[in-house]
Design an enzyme around this catalytic site. Structure first.
Site, PDB file in Angstrom:
ATOM      1  N   GLU A   1      -3.185  -7.653   1.332  1.00 42.98           N
ATOM      2  CA  GLU A   1      -3.409  -8.827   0.483  1.00 42.98           C
ATOM      3  C   GLU A   1      -2.193  -9.147  -0.373  1.00 42.98           C
ATOM      4  OE1 GLU A   1      -6.593  -8.684  -2.417  1.00 42.98           O
ATOM      5  OE2 GLU A   1      -6.677 -10.860  -2.547  1.00 42.98           O
TER       6      GLU A   1
ATOM      7  N   ARG B   1      -5.961   5.369  -2.158  1.00 42.03           N
ATOM      8  CA  ARG B   1      -7.312   5.446  -2.732  1.00 42.03           C
ATOM      9  C   ARG B   1      -8.346   5.993  -1.747  1.00 42.03           C
ATOM     10  NH1 ARG B   1      -7.308  -0.405  -4.931  1.00 42.03           N
ATOM     11  NH2 ARG B   1      -5.108  -0.496  -4.370  1.00 42.03           N
TER      12      ARG B   1
HETATM   13  O1  LIG Z   1      -7.263  -5.064   3.506  1.00 42.72           O
HETATM   14  P1  LIG Z   1      -5.876  -5.090   2.972  1.00 42.72           P
HETATM   15  O2  LIG Z   1      -5.400  -6.470   2.605  1.00 42.72           O
HETATM   16  O3  LIG Z   1      -4.917  -4.381   3.884  1.00 42.72           O
HETATM   17  O4  LIG Z   1      -5.871  -4.322   1.565  1.00 42.72           O
HETATM   18  C1  LIG Z   1      -6.579  -3.140   1.356  1.00 42.72           C
HETATM   19  C2  LIG Z   1      -5.665  -2.027   0.998  1.00 42.72           C
HETATM   20  O5  LIG Z   1      -4.957  -2.328  -0.211  1.00 42.72           O
HETATM   21  C3  LIG Z   1      -5.064  -1.223  -1.102  1.00 42.72           C
HETATM   22  O6  LIG Z   1      -4.074  -0.270  -0.852  1.00 42.72           O
HETATM   23  P2  LIG Z   1      -2.637  -0.273  -1.521  1.00 42.72           P
HETATM   24  O7  LIG Z   1      -1.671   0.084  -0.457  1.00 42.72           O
HETATM   25  O8  LIG Z   1      -2.389  -1.543  -2.251  1.00 42.72           O
HETATM   26  O9  LIG Z   1      -2.695   0.745  -2.683  1.00 42.72           O
HETATM   27  P3  LIG Z   1      -2.984   2.278  -2.921  1.00 42.72           P
HETATM   28  O10 LIG Z   1      -1.795   3.009  -2.391  1.00 42.72           O
HETATM   29  O11 LIG Z   1      -3.145   2.308  -4.399  1.00 42.72           O
HETATM   30  O12 LIG Z   1      -4.269   2.653  -2.223  1.00 42.72           O
HETATM   31  C4  LIG Z   1      -6.403  -0.640  -0.772  1.00 42.72           C
HETATM   32  O13 LIG Z   1      -6.523   0.685  -1.234  1.00 42.72           O
HETATM   33  C5  LIG Z   1      -6.469  -0.759   0.718  1.00 42.72           C
HETATM   34  O14 LIG Z   1      -5.859   0.342   1.366  1.00 42.72           O
HETATM   35  N1  LIG Z   2      -7.976  -7.421  -4.794  1.00 43.91           N
HETATM   36  C1  LIG Z   2      -7.739  -6.120  -4.626  1.00 43.91           C
HETATM   37  N2  LIG Z   2      -8.109  -5.224  -5.561  1.00 43.91           N
HETATM   38  C2  LIG Z   2      -7.876  -3.903  -5.399  1.00 43.91           C
HETATM   39  N3  LIG Z   2      -7.272  -3.400  -4.316  1.00 43.91           N
HETATM   40  C3  LIG Z   2      -6.890  -4.255  -3.352  1.00 43.91           C
HETATM   41  N4  LIG Z   2      -6.277  -4.045  -2.166  1.00 43.91           N
HETATM   42  C4  LIG Z   2      -6.101  -5.247  -1.584  1.00 43.91           C
HETATM   43  N5  LIG Z   2      -6.589  -6.235  -2.338  1.00 43.91           N
HETATM   44  C5  LIG Z   2      -7.089  -5.633  -3.458  1.00 43.91           C
END
Ligand SMILES: O=P(O)(O)OC[C@H]1O[C@H](OP(=O)(O)OP(=O)(O)O)[C@H](O)[C@@H]1O
Ligand SMILES: Nc1ncnc2[nH]cnc12
Length: 263
Positions: free
Chosen positions: A170, A133
């Site tokens: 998370e 994202r």
């Molecule tokens: O602070 P944190 O606990 O590390 O979580 C935050 C991350 O989680 C999500 O990414 P994710 O890898 O889930 O998905 P995406 O590939 O859709 O961006 C979000 O876009 C952040 O990069």
């Molecule tokens: N609660 C949440 N919603 C969307 N993206 C996330 N990445 C990590 N935690 C998230």
């Protein structure tokens, strides 16, 4: 139910009972969570002290513009309960990109923040975006700032020699990679991503930037889940446009019959 966005009539801008820690922002070292104590103004939606600090008229109008943009962006977010796993309240930022006006507002807000916080002499050379994202707005922001864009990707996606860092987020564990040589020694770097939750992803990306010799100016996020205190894991200034989740209110949130604006 995770299929429908939750109604947020009872879900005001996020906060959390545990959210007592300070929230450090570039240019504003005081508490900057969107839910400061009641006696404090909300610094994420307005630069309430602009006049006291005798900002230039340009900076004052920039701060007012930024406050306005934040309100519009906050209203567009949607939330989904129990996605991608039980207990997670997922914040969907995609509606912002579905609306050209909001998309523009987002880029303008981030551009204003960076130009106001770092100025000409400390302009970033490189914007690093985190997969996936962070790729939605990182390249556009880089272009506006006249900076390079460099991706940090999930393991196995980048060709050639790479550096790797493992991390916990998370809702899972993962590996990030960056191409060796993508950042030159001493280049000033800002890392951008949509959300900071536990801070695991951002912290791993920061370690990769430093491994390559980059000077980490700071982190910029669209949204902070501040009850998770992710910024405590980061050792560079953190800026978030909007924060955060009101965990205590999760149980109050109703399932919506159809798409509904978050706030
Ligand atoms: O602070 P944190 O606990 O590390 O979580 C935050 C991350 O989680 C999500 O990414 P994710 O890898 O889930 O998905 P995406 O590939 O859709 O961006 C979000 O876009 C952040 O990069
Ligand atoms: N609660 C949440 N919603 C969307 N993206 C996330 N990445 C990590 N935690 C998230």
């Amino acid at each position: 139910m995770s299929g429908q966005p939750v109604s947020t009539a009872s879900h005001p801008p996020h906060g959390h009972p545990d959210n007592t820690g300070p929230s450090t922002q570039v240019g504003d070292k005081a508490s900057t969570a969107s839910h400061p104590p009641p006696h404090k103004p909300d610094p994420t939606v307005a630069d309430n002290n602009a006049s006291k600090r005798k900002l230039s008229p340009a900076a004052t109008s920039g701060a007012a513009e930024l406050a306005n943009l934040k309100i519009r962006l906050r209203q567009a977010l949607k939330q989904y309960k129990d996605f991608p796993s039980p207990g997670i309240l997922f914040e969907d930022i995609l509606p912002i990109f579905a609306d050209p006006g909001l998309h523009e507002a987002l880029l303008r807000a981030l551009e204003l923040h960076v130009t106001q916080s770092y100025g000409e002499s400390q302009k970033p050379d490189v914007i690093v975006g985190l997969e996936a994202r962070g790729f939605l707005f990182g390249p556009s922001l880089a272009l506006r700032l006249g900076a390079a864009f460099v991706p940090v990707r999930k393991q196995g996606k980048l060709p050639g020699p790479t550096e790797t860092a493992s991390y916990q987020k998370e809702y899972g564990k993962d590996f990030f990679q960056i191409q060796k040589g993508a950042i030159k020694n001493g280049q000033r770097v800002i890392i951008v991503d949509d959300i900071i939750a536990t801070g695991g992803s951002a912290s791993a990306a920061g370690s990769l930037v430093r491994k390559l010799g980059g000077t980490l100016l700071g982190y910029v996020f669209m949204l902070e889940l501040d009850f998770l205190k992710g910024r405590a894991k980061l050792d560079a200034p953190v800026y978030t446009l909007i924060s955060s989740q009101e965990k205590g209110k999760e149980g109050d949130a109703q399932s919506a019959e159809g798409p509904e604006s978050a706030r």
